[in-house]
Write an enzyme that holds these catalytic residues in place. Structure first.
Site, short mmCIF file in Angstrom:
data_model
loop_
_atom_site.label_atom_id
_atom_site.label_comp_id
_atom_site.label_asym_id
_atom_site.label_seq_id
_atom_site.Cartn_x
_atom_site.Cartn_y
_atom_site.Cartn_z
CD GLU A 124 -4.90 -2.33 -6.69
OE1 GLU A 124 -5.98 -1.90 -6.23
OE2 GLU A 124 -4.32 -3.34 -6.25
CE LYS A 176 -4.39 -1.45 0.63
NZ LYS A 176 -5.56 -0.96 -0.12
CG ASP A 203 -9.63 -1.14 -6.87
OD1 ASP A 203 -10.81 -1.51 -6.93
OD2 ASP A 203 -8.97 -1.23 -5.83
CG ASP A 206 -4.46 -0.13 -3.75
OD1 ASP A 206 -4.77 0.89 -4.40
OD2 ASP A 206 -5.30 -0.81 -3.13
CE LYS A 216 -10.27 -3.85 -3.30
NZ LYS A 216 -9.41 -3.25 -4.34
#
Length: 320
Positions: free
Chosen positions: A190, A133, A213, A161, A235
């Site tokens: 992302e 992250k 995303d 991300d 997701k």
């Protein structure tokens, strides 16, 4: 003869789980168990705070209404994404259309001390793919950490991300500290910037591939091949029914994009189903499912190899 149960559950989270500036102390959700004759199917409905359009109270209302309709013979799926996903999983198990084979390999979610991470990642068997992250701290620090990991482990590929955290300037600050020779080992980043146009510009200017995303869930999004865009991260809890997930995977693959099935911090029941979906729809891609360790327990079904205690459904609050 049809029957059904609905359970409400809550799992304590480890300290320090923060989603969009909100600390997540518990993970709340619902399970549905559908039975028809000797067959049985389970589904998880767990809207993700800060990301889902709906909260779990709204999902509960829609789920209970749908279950009553299903018991009366109506099978039309609800529109609410988390409910549509959970219900479609339960129906797929009931009809044996969700394959049992699962991909339990997960790109490990890396946080903490970089020196400890290097030791952990260096010992990873097989293909070394990990997730980091970025955007939670200073962009310069993120760039230095990513560069350090790529430099220390020559066969490591990273998925990053940013959750749209960066301005164009912050994105450039990040890239400045990542050696251009290592950037091809960033599998994708992302949603680096707050807008899609800024993210596209980031990819063009830095040579770092990006992935969509959040964009997938915006009404104006279309699947098109674009320079610098390498992947889409799907997701299912935020997407909707299994059929919609399958359509998105097929649309991505048709354009030569990588499709990654990814967690919305589901419980172990939902994660094991996502592992099955990944093996079914994206067999050549490691899914992004390394979120179970954020929780203090497993529920209903075990994730293989997890030491967390397992809680059965019969101790949950039964709503139906």
């Amino acid at each position: 003869m049809r029957s059904a149960q609905v359970y409400r559950w809550q799992i304590p989270m480890d300290a320090g789980v923060v989603l969009r500036d909100r600390r997540l102390k518990t993970r709340d959700g619902l399970y549905v168990c559908l039975r028809e004759g000797e067959r049985e199917g389970w589904g998880e409905i767990s809207p993700l705070p800060g990301f889902s359009q709906e909260n779990w109270e709204e999902a509960q209302s829609v789920l209970l209404a749908w279950v009553n309709n299903w018991l009366a013979g109506d099978c039309e799926l609800p529109q609410m994404p988390s409910v549509a996903f959970g219900v479609s999983c339960a129906l797929a198990e009931l009809t044996d259309t969700l394959p049992q084979a699962a991909n339990y390999r997960a790109a490990p979610l890396c946080n903490g001390d970089p020196d400890d991470l290097i030791l952990k990642l260096a010992d990873m068997p097989g293909e070394k793919v990990a997730k980091v992250k970025v955007g939670l701290y200073e962009a310069v620090r993120d760039g230095m950490v990513v560069n350090l990991l790529l430099e220390a482990i020559p066969d490591l590929h990273l998925r990053l991300d940013a959750n749209r955290a960066w301005t164009p300037l912050k994105g450039q600050q990040f890239a400045k500290y990542v050696n251009p020779d290592y950037r091809h080992r960033i599998a994708f980043l992302e949603e680096p910037c707050k807008t899609r146009d800024d993210s596209r510009a980031f990819a063009r200017e830095t040579g770092i591939a990006i992935a969509w995303d959040e964009s997938l869930r915006e009404p104006d999004f279309a699947f098109v091949a674009e320079e610098g865009v390498r992947a889409v991260v799907i997701k299912p809890t935020l997407t909707g029914s299994l059929e919609k997930v399958r359509e998105q995977v097929q649309a991505a693959h048709a354009l030569g994009l990588t499709a990654v099935i990814s967690s919305s911090i589901e419980s172990s029941l939902g994660l094991t189903q996502l592992a099955r979906i990944a093996a079914w729809l994206t067999p050549d891609t490691i899914p992004g499912l390394d979120t179970l360790d954020l929780m203090q327990a497993q529920q209903v079904r075990r994730w293989p190899g997890s030491p967390l205690p397992l809680v059965d459904a019969d101790v949950q609050e039964q709503l139906l």
